[in-house]
Design an enzyme around this catalytic site. Sequence first.
Site, short mmCIF file in Angstrom:
data_model
loop_
_atom_site.label_atom_id
_atom_site.label_comp_id
_atom_site.label_asym_id
_atom_site.label_seq_id
_atom_site.Cartn_x
_atom_site.Cartn_y
_atom_site.Cartn_z
CE1 TYR A 119 -4.02 1.92 0.54
CE2 TYR A 119 -3.25 2.49 2.75
CZ TYR A 119 -4.17 2.63 1.73
OH TYR A 119 -5.23 3.48 1.89
CG HIS A 167 -4.18 4.38 -3.36
ND1 HIS A 167 -5.40 4.47 -3.99
CD2 HIS A 167 -4.23 3.24 -2.61
CE1 HIS A 167 -6.15 3.43 -3.66
NE2 HIS A 167 -5.47 2.67 -2.82
CD GLU A 212 -6.66 -1.50 -5.23
OE1 GLU A 212 -5.57 -2.10 -5.02
OE2 GLU A 212 -7.41 -1.14 -4.30
CG ASP A 232 -4.88 -6.35 -6.07
OD1 ASP A 232 -5.38 -7.47 -6.24
OD2 ASP A 232 -4.56 -5.91 -4.95
#
Length: 426
Positions: free
Chosen positions: A137, A142, A208, A242
Amino acid sequence: MPITANDPNRKTWIKTTPNTDFPIQNIPFGVFLTRDDIITIGTRIGDTAIDLGALHQLGYFDGIPLTDDIFLQDSLNDFISDGKKTWRLVRNRIAEIFDEKNNTLKNNKDHKTEVLFALDEIEMQLPVSVGDYTDFYSSIEHATNVGTMFRGKDNALMPNWLHLPVGYHGRSSSIIPSGIPIHRPQGQKLTNGATEPIFGPSRLVDFELEMAFITTDANALGEPIPIEEAEDYIFGLVLFNDWSARDIQKWEYVPLGPFLGKNFASSISPWIVTLDALEPYRTNGPKPLKEQLPYLQSSGKKSFDIDLEVAIQPANEKETIVCKSNFKYMYWNMSQQLAHHTINGCPVNSGDMMGSGTLSGPTPDSFGSMLELSWRGEKPVQLKSGGSRKFIEDNDTVIMRGHCEKDGVRIGFGEVSTKLLPVFKK
């Protein structure tokens, strides 16, 4: 050992177009089914696929320590296990074989018939058998965007985010190559204002925009990988979509994180572009906003200038590019991700895959998901063919592309293209 395959002046005797993603300086690796229904490991120059199994059997890799069957397999795992020295030797040799000045294979009609295939004569497969898959992440834009939506601007980043690469372990069985369609997932959702969940199709299916790196055998149980050695264990990268079901994910993710909202499908591009091929495109990533612990402190240019884009193509319509971003926006680089992943002694194996996390940039047109592009559906994204999208609709195809370009040489990844079908029904 020098990377001679990257010579920007090298030309090939295979016909290519000027803007191909796969010039002779690329030499990616993949797995494909041939016209004779044989699975083989191969590479690609321009629009020509090259059977490395046949090339090896014909003696073109003599002098390189390879087992007889190294390319006659349905995955790259064993070849990747041979390590960086072997990858470089093989890639350098391929560049020599297909150099315009080398007539050995060029003038051998019988050998060419065995080795070379047009793209419509092959069917690309998943390039590796993915044993374990981790998704990070690592884009601060984002993470900030998503945090702002759900917690407000002042609490956008969780307290740990600037101290470590946040990640979770995903499901490897649902990783698929480009071209394989997926079905809209079903699950539990909590609708607005409700106190009890309902069951049904996800209404908020999202892409994603990510990239993923593939590792080799790296460490024994209990042995961390030092950050300065991390790149020695990274074979190469692929484009990575993803997929997410935002409504399912929102209801289920507390306290253990993503589950059914993420594990229904993850799509990758079929050609792995090696870290060696990307060497000329190194660049600096974002500067740390907080001092990082010593095991995460990296030096030098650890990111790569890879332009990325996402397009949505409704059925029987033209595509619309909805996002343009770049790999270099990733806050936590691959070396930091791998060092953190193993700091507790977690072993990493050949064919393991590490997702970057959504690669959003600093401007609205560079946001790497529909959740951000439409800002939770409040700002629908307009399509060229008419209409708009808040999230991905049935029979839409999502296409991701990526490439680097410098000094007249373009190195690309091709594309990962996936169609979303309606809910599966028997």
